[in-house]
Design a protein around this motif. Sequence first.
Motif, PDB file in Angstrom:
ATOM      1  N   LEU A  18      61.482 118.153   9.422  1.00 57.65           N
ATOM      2  CA  LEU A  18      60.101 118.265   8.927  1.00 57.65           C
ATOM      3  C   LEU A  18      59.472 119.601   9.313  1.00 57.65           C
ATOM      4  CD1 LEU A  18      58.851 114.627   9.479  1.00 57.65           C
ATOM      5  CD2 LEU A  18      59.131 115.798   7.279  1.00 57.65           C
ATOM      6  N   ARG A  19      59.764 120.105  10.510  1.00 54.08           N
ATOM      7  CA  ARG A  19      59.256 121.429  10.887  1.00 54.08           C
ATOM      8  C   ARG A  19      59.817 122.497   9.944  1.00 54.08           C
ATOM      9  NH1 ARG A  19      59.008 119.100  16.016  1.00 54.08           N
ATOM     10  NH2 ARG A  19      61.237 119.308  16.445  1.00 54.08           N
ATOM     11  N   GLN A  20      61.099 122.403   9.639  1.00 52.07           N
ATOM     12  CA  GLN A  20      61.735 123.360   8.726  1.00 52.07           C
ATOM     13  C   GLN A  20      61.122 123.263   7.326  1.00 52.07           C
ATOM     14  OE1 GLN A  20      66.000 122.816   8.487  1.00 52.07           O
ATOM     15  NE2 GLN A  20      66.119 123.880   6.528  1.00 52.07           N
ATOM     16  N   LEU A  21      60.965 122.052   6.826  1.00 50.57           N
ATOM     17  CA  LEU A  21      60.400 121.868   5.483  1.00 50.57           C
ATOM     18  C   LEU A  21      58.943 122.305   5.430  1.00 50.57           C
ATOM     19  CD1 LEU A  21      62.021 118.435   4.543  1.00 50.57           C
ATOM     20  CD2 LEU A  21      62.666 120.725   3.698  1.00 50.57           C
ATOM     21  N   HIS A  22      58.199 122.050   6.498  1.00 50.45           N
ATOM     22  CA  HIS A  22      56.799 122.482   6.536  1.00 50.45           C
ATOM     23  C   HIS A  22      56.709 124.005   6.466  1.00 50.45           C
ATOM     24  CE1 HIS A  22      52.905 123.564   8.271  1.00 50.45           C
ATOM     25  NE2 HIS A  22      52.484 122.461   7.669  1.00 50.45           N
ATOM     26  N   ALA A  23      57.602 124.706   7.159  1.00 51.37           N
ATOM     27  CA  ALA A  23      57.601 126.171   7.124  1.00 51.37           C
ATOM     28  C   ALA A  23      57.858 126.689   5.707  1.00 51.37           C
ATOM     29  CB  ALA A  23      58.658 126.719   8.088  1.00 51.37           C
ATOM     30  N   GLN A  24      58.639 125.948   4.938  1.00 45.72           N
ATOM     31  CA  GLN A  24      58.974 126.363   3.568  1.00 45.72           C
ATOM     32  C   GLN A  24      57.945 125.917   2.535  1.00 45.72           C
ATOM     33  OE1 GLN A  24      62.823 124.642   2.821  1.00 45.72           O
ATOM     34  NE2 GLN A  24      63.830 125.892   4.363  1.00 45.72           N
ATOM     35  N   HIS A  25      57.349 124.731   2.732  1.00 46.36           N
ATOM     36  CA  HIS A  25      56.551 124.099   1.667  1.00 46.36           C
ATOM     37  C   HIS A  25      55.109 123.781   2.040  1.00 46.36           C
ATOM     38  CE1 HIS A  25      60.256 123.528  -0.636  1.00 46.36           C
ATOM     39  NE2 HIS A  25      60.812 123.095   0.476  1.00 46.36           N
ATOM     40  N   GLY A  26      54.735 123.943   3.299  1.00 41.71           N
ATOM     41  CA  GLY A  26      53.379 123.593   3.716  1.00 41.71           C
ATOM     42  C   GLY A  26      53.256 122.109   4.018  1.00 41.71           C
ATOM     43  N   PRO A  27      52.023 121.560   3.962  1.00 39.96           N
ATOM     44  CA  PRO A  27      51.781 120.153   4.318  1.00 39.96           C
ATOM     45  C   PRO A  27      52.676 119.199   3.533  1.00 39.96           C
ATOM     46  CG  PRO A  27      49.714 121.314   4.058  1.00 39.96           C
ATOM     47  CD  PRO A  27      50.797 122.254   3.592  1.00 39.96           C
ATOM     48  N   LEU A  28      53.122 118.135   4.224  1.00 41.60           N
ATOM     49  CA  LEU A  28      54.110 117.216   3.668  1.00 41.60           C
ATOM     50  C   LEU A  28      53.622 115.772   3.641  1.00 41.60           C
ATOM     51  CD1 LEU A  28      57.148 118.591   5.705  1.00 41.60           C
ATOM     52  CD2 LEU A  28      56.594 119.102   3.311  1.00 41.60           C
ATOM     53  N   VAL A  64      53.764 115.662  14.181  1.00 35.78           N
ATOM     54  CA  VAL A  64      55.024 116.355  14.435  1.00 35.78           C
ATOM     55  C   VAL A  64      54.668 117.620  15.204  1.00 35.78           C
ATOM     56  CG1 VAL A  64      57.022 117.486  13.393  1.00 35.78           C
ATOM     57  CG2 VAL A  64      56.048 115.445  12.311  1.00 35.78           C
ATOM     58  N   GLU A  65      55.224 117.760  16.393  1.00 29.40           N
ATOM     59  CA  GLU A  65      54.941 118.937  17.202  1.00 29.40           C
ATOM     60  C   GLU A  65      55.286 120.196  16.415  1.00 29.40           C
ATOM     61  OE1 GLU A  65      56.272 120.926  21.429  1.00 29.40           O
ATOM     62  OE2 GLU A  65      56.513 118.767  21.163  1.00 29.40           O
ATOM     63  N   GLU A  69      49.150 119.685  10.659  1.00 25.79           N
ATOM     64  CA  GLU A  69      48.515 118.503  10.078  1.00 25.79           C
ATOM     65  C   GLU A  69      49.502 117.343  10.081  1.00 25.79           C
ATOM     66  OE1 GLU A  69      50.682 120.842   7.759  1.00 25.79           O
ATOM     67  OE2 GLU A  69      48.606 121.497   7.795  1.00 25.79           O
ATOM     68  N   PRO A  70      48.993 116.111  10.110  1.00 28.77           N
ATOM     69  CA  PRO A  70      49.904 114.965  10.097  1.00 28.77           C
ATOM     70  C   PRO A  70      50.679 114.874   8.784  1.00 28.77           C
ATOM     71  CG  PRO A  70      47.626 114.221   9.964  1.00 28.77           C
ATOM     72  CD  PRO A  70      47.601 115.707  10.142  1.00 28.77           C
ATOM     73  N   VAL A  71      51.874 114.308   8.871  1.00 22.17           N
ATOM     74  CA  VAL A  71      52.687 114.012   7.697  1.00 22.17           C
ATOM     75  C   VAL A  71      52.350 112.572   7.310  1.00 22.17           C
ATOM     76  CG1 VAL A  71      55.031 113.762   6.787  1.00 22.17           C
ATOM     77  CG2 VAL A  71      54.516 115.581   8.449  1.00 22.17           C
ATOM     78  N   THR A  72      51.770 112.385   6.131  1.00 18.99           N
ATOM     79  CA  THR A  72      51.389 111.040   5.718  1.00 18.99           C
ATOM     80  C   THR A  72      52.617 110.264   5.252  1.00 18.99           C
ATOM     81  OG1 THR A  72      50.820 111.828   3.502  1.00 18.99           O
ATOM     82  CG2 THR A  72      49.022 111.681   5.108  1.00 18.99           C
ATOM     83  N   PHE A  73      52.600 108.959   5.495  1.00 15.71           N
ATOM     84  CA  PHE A  73      53.717 108.101   5.113  1.00 15.71           C
ATOM     85  C   PHE A  73      53.152 106.949   4.296  1.00 15.71           C
ATOM     86  CE2 PHE A  73      57.011 104.993   5.242  1.00 15.71           C
ATOM     87  CZ  PHE A  73      58.194 105.697   5.398  1.00 15.71           C
TER      88      PHE A  73
END
Length: 119
Positions: A18-28, A64-65, A69-73
């Motif tokens: 999720l940290r990797q994807l956030h760096a590529q795509h922003g909020p998840l 996620v450290e 912003e929180p990742v909504t589920f």
Amino acid sequence: MDDNTPRVELTPAAEDLLRQLHAQHGPLMFHQSGGCCDGSAPMCYPEGEFRTGGSDVLLAELAVEGVPEPVTFWISRSQYEVWSHTRLIVDVVAGRGSGFSLEAPEGVRFLTRSRVVGA
């Protein structure tokens, strides 16, 4: 289920991805699939890309450290009713999942495991 019991948890591997994807795509965000194209895989999207509505339940806002912003589920209401006494554990396994989920090009896929918890 007790209000203090987390409904969704992330494995360390899921947090790393999720940290990797956030760096590529922003909020998840996640939406727990109802078993169609990719079984019961949690699908990861840029926040807001998957439209939620009255038939969906916001199950958790995951911290996620390193992600500001929180990742909504989200989960469909019908799936929520079936899994209401479980804790969902989001993990990562090798292999390609759905082409719709952001991790697909990485050669891994998110996978939901569950653990029954008291009512």
